[in-house]
Design a protein around this motif. Structure first.
Motif, PDB file in Angstrom:
ATOM      1  N   LEU A  83       0.829  -1.207   0.000  1.00  0.00           N
ATOM      2  CA  LEU A  83       0.000   0.000   0.000  1.00  0.00           C
ATOM      3  C   LEU A  83       0.865   1.260   0.000  1.00  0.00           C
ATOM      4  N   SER A  84       1.934   1.250   0.775  1.00  0.00           N
ATOM      5  CA  SER A  84       2.840   2.400   0.800  1.00  0.00           C
ATOM      6  C   SER A  84       3.485   2.623  -0.560  1.00  0.00           C
ATOM      7  N   LEU A  85       3.880   1.534  -1.212  1.00  0.00           N
ATOM      8  CA  LEU A  85       4.504   1.660  -2.536  1.00  0.00           C
ATOM      9  C   LEU A  85       3.533   2.254  -3.550  1.00  0.00           C
ATOM     10  N   LEU A  86       2.284   1.808  -3.530  1.00  0.00           N
ATOM     11  CA  LEU A  86       1.288   2.326  -4.478  1.00  0.00           C
ATOM     12  C   LEU A  86       1.062   3.830  -4.277  1.00  0.00           C
ATOM     13  N   SER A  87       1.108   4.282  -3.051  1.00  0.00           N
ATOM     14  CA  SER A  87       0.921   5.719  -2.808  1.00  0.00           C
ATOM     15  C   SER A  87       2.075   6.532  -3.396  1.00  0.00           C
ATOM     16  N   VAL A  88       3.300   6.044  -3.295  1.00  0.00           N
ATOM     17  CA  VAL A  88       4.450   6.766  -3.849  1.00  0.00           C
ATOM     18  C   VAL A  88       4.384   6.781  -5.374  1.00  0.00           C
ATOM     19  N   VAL A  89       4.014   5.643  -5.962  1.00  0.00           N
ATOM     20  CA  VAL A  89       3.878   5.589  -7.416  1.00  0.00           C
ATOM     21  C   VAL A  89       2.775   6.546  -7.882  1.00  0.00           C
ATOM     22  N   GLY A  90       1.668   6.596  -7.142  1.00  0.00           N
ATOM     23  CA  GLY A  90       0.597   7.526  -7.489  1.00  0.00           C
ATOM     24  C   GLY A  90       1.029   8.971  -7.405  1.00  0.00           C
ATOM     25  N   ALA A  91       1.842   9.315  -6.409  1.00  0.00           N
ATOM     26  CA  ALA A  91       2.340  10.691  -6.287  1.00  0.00           C
ATOM     27  C   ALA A  91       3.214  11.060  -7.484  1.00  0.00           C
ATOM     28  N   ALA A  92       4.090  10.147  -7.903  1.00  0.00           N
ATOM     29  CA  ALA A  92       4.943  10.420  -9.063  1.00  0.00           C
ATOM     30  C   ALA A  92       4.107  10.590 -10.330  1.00  0.00           C
ATOM     31  N   TRP A  93       3.086   9.741 -10.502  1.00  0.00           N
ATOM     32  CA  TRP A  93       2.231   9.846 -11.692  1.00  0.00           C
ATOM     33  C   TRP A  93       1.465  11.164 -11.709  1.00  0.00           C
ATOM     34  N   LEU A  94       0.922  11.583 -10.568  1.00  0.00           N
ATOM     35  CA  LEU A  94       0.140  12.817 -10.496  1.00  0.00           C
ATOM     36  C   LEU A  94       1.006  14.035 -10.804  1.00  0.00           C
ATOM     37  N   PHE A  95       2.202  14.076 -10.246  1.00  0.00           N
ATOM     38  CA  PHE A  95       3.071  15.232 -10.465  1.00  0.00           C
ATOM     39  C   PHE A  95       3.527  15.296 -11.921  1.00  0.00           C
ATOM     40  N   CYS A  96       3.884  14.168 -12.494  1.00  0.00           N
ATOM     41  CA  CYS A  96       4.324  14.159 -13.895  1.00  0.00           C
ATOM     42  C   CYS A  96       3.174  14.530 -14.833  1.00  0.00           C
ATOM     43  N   ARG A  97       1.972  14.129 -14.508  1.00  0.00           N
ATOM     44  CA  ARG A  97       0.813  14.501 -15.319  1.00  0.00           C
ATOM     45  C   ARG A  97       0.582  16.009 -15.263  1.00  0.00           C
ATOM     46  N   TRP A  98       0.738  16.609 -14.072  1.00  0.00           N
ATOM     47  CA  TRP A  98       0.628  18.063 -13.947  1.00  0.00           C
ATOM     48  C   TRP A  98       1.725  18.771 -14.716  1.00  0.00           C
ATOM     49  N   LEU A  99       2.920  18.200 -14.687  1.00  0.00           N
ATOM     50  CA  LEU A  99       4.043  18.795 -15.397  1.00  0.00           C
ATOM     51  C   LEU A  99       3.808  18.793 -16.903  1.00  0.00           C
ATOM     52  N   ALA A 100       3.102  17.778 -17.392  1.00  0.00           N
ATOM     53  CA  ALA A 100       2.844  17.687 -18.832  1.00  0.00           C
ATOM     54  C   ALA A 100       1.647  18.522 -19.272  1.00  0.00           C
ATOM     55  N   ASN A 101       0.731  18.859 -18.364  1.00  0.00           N
ATOM     56  CA  ASN A 101      -0.483  19.600 -18.721  1.00  0.00           C
ATOM     57  C   ASN A 101      -0.706  20.753 -17.750  1.00  0.00           C
ATOM     58  N   PRO A 102       0.136  21.788 -17.786  1.00  0.00           N
ATOM     59  CA  PRO A 102      -0.036  22.904 -16.844  1.00  0.00           C
ATOM     60  C   PRO A 102      -1.148  23.854 -17.298  1.00  0.00           C
ATOM     61  N   THR A 103      -1.689  24.617 -16.354  1.00  0.00           N
ATOM     62  CA  THR A 103      -2.660  25.656 -16.661  1.00  0.00           C
ATOM     63  C   THR A 103      -1.950  26.976 -16.928  1.00  0.00           C
ATOM     64  N   ASP A 104      -2.725  27.985 -17.372  1.00  0.00           N
ATOM     65  CA  ASP A 104      -2.130  29.291 -17.654  1.00  0.00           C
ATOM     66  C   ASP A 104      -1.585  29.945 -16.392  1.00  0.00           C
ATOM     67  N   VAL A 105      -2.304  29.786 -15.270  1.00  0.00           N
ATOM     68  CA  VAL A 105      -1.836  30.356 -14.008  1.00  0.00           C
ATOM     69  C   VAL A 105      -0.529  29.705 -13.579  1.00  0.00           C
ATOM     70  N   GLN A 106      -0.438  28.401 -13.747  1.00  0.00           N
ATOM     71  CA  GLN A 106       0.787  27.697 -13.375  1.00  0.00           C
ATOM     72  C   GLN A 106       1.943  28.075 -14.289  1.00  0.00           C
ATOM     73  N   ARG A 107       1.644  28.337 -15.561  1.00  0.00           N
ATOM     74  CA  ARG A 107       2.703  28.783 -16.473  1.00  0.00           C
ATOM     75  C   ARG A 107       3.244  30.153 -16.074  1.00  0.00           C
ATOM     76  N   SER A 108       2.360  30.991 -15.526  1.00  0.00           N
ATOM     77  CA  SER A 108       2.807  32.311 -15.099  1.00  0.00           C
ATOM     78  C   SER A 108       3.679  32.269 -13.857  1.00  0.00           C
ATOM     79  N   LEU A 109       3.540  31.206 -13.058  1.00  0.00           N
ATOM     80  CA  LEU A 109       4.335  31.078 -11.835  1.00  0.00           C
ATOM     81  C   LEU A 109       5.653  30.360 -12.062  1.00  0.00           C
ATOM     82  N   PHE A 110       5.656  29.392 -12.974  1.00  0.00           N
ATOM     83  CA  PHE A 110       6.842  28.564 -13.185  1.00  0.00           C
ATOM     84  C   PHE A 110       7.130  28.477 -14.676  1.00  0.00           C
ATOM     85  N   SER A 111       8.347  28.076 -14.978  1.00  0.00           N
ATOM     86  CA  SER A 111       8.747  27.823 -16.362  1.00  0.00           C
ATOM     87  C   SER A 111       8.622  26.331 -16.632  1.00  0.00           C
ATOM     88  N   PHE A 112       7.651  25.962 -17.429  1.00  0.00           N
ATOM     89  CA  PHE A 112       7.421  24.553 -17.753  1.00  0.00           C
ATOM     90  C   PHE A 112       8.234  24.135 -18.965  1.00  0.00           C
TER      91      PHE A 112
END
Length: 581
Positions: free
Chosen positions: A552-581
């Motif tokens: 269960l602990s391993l699945l949570s870490v894998v899920g965190a990596a997947w969620l962050f990478c998905r956000w990194l690939a599909n940022p919003t306009d507000v997020q683009r204004s805060l960071f350089s994607f």
């Protein structure tokens, strides 16, 4: 109003001539030497929605100044004001203007020799904290407070594990602590945003120390009475007091950590100095990890040489010594930073809060708590860096494959000596210290967001290998156990890398006026995640179910990596204004 324009190049000639002639003009109206006299003053002009702009262009000398009455229908107050109308004469010879400019070269020097900082000089300024002396005092305060806190975090699960042969008592205490944080975290964060920083911080420091002393007294009583923490004994008065004191201690520690990491360090380092802020975040992480190393090592060595009660008494003495030290260093931090911690966090919002009504009474505490939880959840879900925060929350599901109470209890009942368990905790903390340096290099090469993704992927990969070693069935062998623990130790590199990078992501995306509220709500949601997995541990408290909990602990870490990478690939306009994607 008459509007007259002037060009910057011609203005130089005008300024030089006025200085050369000692402000002598031939006019029907005499002007004072102060430039402010050229601007008519209209009382309540802005309040009556009258917008007047005046500038001067293409002039060398003021020849004729005539006072005329200018009436405005939109304002009765402004209608009686006299406005100077400038009649310009541009018949000055170019040679005379050139001579005047030669005599007034100091004007050109002022306007043309403004210093322009190089990129290296700008980096030096960005790396310089706004209040370096106060920041060092904050480091010292965190060192004194975190040493006791980390020692106690290692001491209480080890002492309780010696009383019961299962994970149940540690899981029960952890579960109740997380429930208290879920319920009280947003309220404490809101109160921290309302009350002055330094008095609130010192008050919570005192509460935390008192809760630690009470918890230590209850565990000492249990060991002296040779109590056995069987299931029927969990409802005994001393254990209930232990659970309540532990919940208060963690809730106070939550508020203190959020105040320092999300609020104070930003004020002292400077929100507009990213390099100094990143270095301050890394330093705080190193202090915390070094305290974890020192606390685990010290109590582990003491526990291997002395009785448990003696070790707990030494811990109590350390708690009593650190309390006045932390309070004194907190006061010194504010004094060395010129009282920056006493200043209003958000003048507009704070004024509205206090002008709207008095501070809530105890009778309305339940309503205030419910409203604080709702407000905290609303603000948390609206933050622009929500995916990064949710990734952190998912990492909190990993309470098994990480150094902590459950791992300490598991290794204790697996037959490892306290010194080896303390060594494991020290190695995990050392990896965390190394991660603070590694994360800085990763940010320079990959950027802050890609560095966070790399840390999550590294942690998920290493924990996958650790779980594979456990499920191989060879954990009873000494070599396999070392490989299992080694992969967990190395995974702390990725975990702490994301911890350092994620802190700066959240500091960048969260408004300063809501830092404590959103930060406390985030920790409350993270505690909810931990309470869920701890509830599962309470149900499956036998050591034979450890493999299922590790999965269960391993699945949570894998899920965190997947969620962050998905956000990194599909940022919003507000997020683009805060960071350089």
């Amino acid at each position: 109003m008459a509007v007259v324009f002037v060009s910057p190049t011609k203005m130089l000639s005008s300024l030089s001539r006025r200085q050369y002639d000692s402000y002598r003009y031939s006019s029907t109206t005499k002007l004072h030497a102060s430039p402010r006299s050229l601007i008519p003053r209209f009382p309540n002009l802005r309040l009556n929605n009258l917008y007047t702009r005046c500038s001067i262009t293409n002039t060398e000398v003021f020849n004729d100044i005539i006072t005329e009455e200018v009436c405005h229908d939109s304002s009765s107050d402004a209608s009686n004001c006299s406005v100077p109308i400038l009649h310009l004469n541009a018949e000055i010879h170019d040679t005379e203007s050139a001579n005047l400019l030669v005599e007034g070269t100091f004007v050109d020097m002022i306007l043309t020799t403004l210093p322009i900082l190089s990129e290296e000089e700008q980096d030096v300024i960005a790396a310089m904290p706004a209040h370096p002396a106060g920041l060092y005092a904050l480091y010292a305060s965190c060192l004194a407070g975190n040493l006791v806190e980390q020692l106690w975090n290692f001491a209480w699960p080890a002492a309780i594990a010696l009383l019961h042969p299962s994970l149940l008592p540690v899981a029960v205490m952890g579960f109740c602590t997380k429930v208290a944080i879920i319920a009280g975290g947003p309220l404490v964060g809101k109160l921290m945003d309302l009350f002055p920083r330094v008095p609130a911080y010192n008050f919570l420091t005192t509460v935390q120390a008192a809760a630690q002393l009470l918890s230590a007294a209850m565990i000492i009583q249990a060991h002296m009475a040779h109590a056995s923490l069987e299931t029927s004994v969990l409802m005994r008065p001393w254990f209930i007091i232990l659970v309540v004191a532990g919940a208060v201690e963690r809730l106070s520690g939550l508020a203190l950590g959020v105040a320092v990491e999300r609020d104070w360090v930003v004020l002292l380092a400077g929100s507009n100095r990213p390099i100094a802020l990143a270095q301050a975040n890394a330093t705080l992480s190193r202090i915390d990890l070094l305290c974890e190393i020192a606390g685990a090592s010290l109590f582990g060595i003491l526990l291997s040489k002395y009785e448990t009660v003696t070790c707990l008494k030494l811990a109590v003495a350390l708690m009593m010594w650190s309390l006045p030290v932390v309070i004194g260093l907190t006061w010194l931090t504010n004094k060395l930073s010129s009282g920056v911690l006493d200043r209003a966090k958000c003048p507009q919002t704070c004024c509205r809060t206090f002008s709207a009504g008095p501070v809530p009474h105890v009778d309305n505490l339940v309503d205030v708590s419910i409203n604080a939880i709702k407000n905290g959840w609303d603000e948390y879900m609206k933050q622009p860096v929500l995916p990064a925060s949710l990734a952190y929350v998912l990492l909190c599901f990993n309470v098994v494959l990480a150094p902590g109470g459950l791992m300490t209890a598991f290794l204790t009942q697996h037959g490892l000596s306290p010194s080896l368990i303390g060594g494991f905790s020290c190695l995990c903390a050392l990896m965390g210290v190394g991660a603070t340096f590694m994360s800085a290099q990763m940010v320079k090469k990959l950027g802050i967001l890609k560095a966070g993704a790399a840390g999550l992927i590294l942690q998920a990969s290493l924990l996958t290998m650790a779980v594979a070693v456990y499920w191989s069935g060879a954990l009873s062998q000494h070599t396999a156990l070392l490989f299992f623990l080694g992969f967990i130790v190395l995974s702390r590199l990725g975990n702490m890398s994301y911890d350092v990078v994620g802190a700066q992501i959240l500091q960048t995306g969260i408004p300063p006026s809501k830092a404590n509220l959103i930060g406390a709500t985030e920790v409350s949601i993270a505690s909810l995640a931990e309470s869920i997995i701890l509830g599962v541990v309470i149900i499956a408290n036998d050591i034979s179910h450890f493999g299922f909990l590790a999965m269960l602990s391993l699945l949570s870490v894998v899920g965190a990596a997947w969620l962050f990478c998905r956000w990194l690939a599909n940022p919003t306009d507000v997020q683009r204004s805060l960071f350089s994607f």
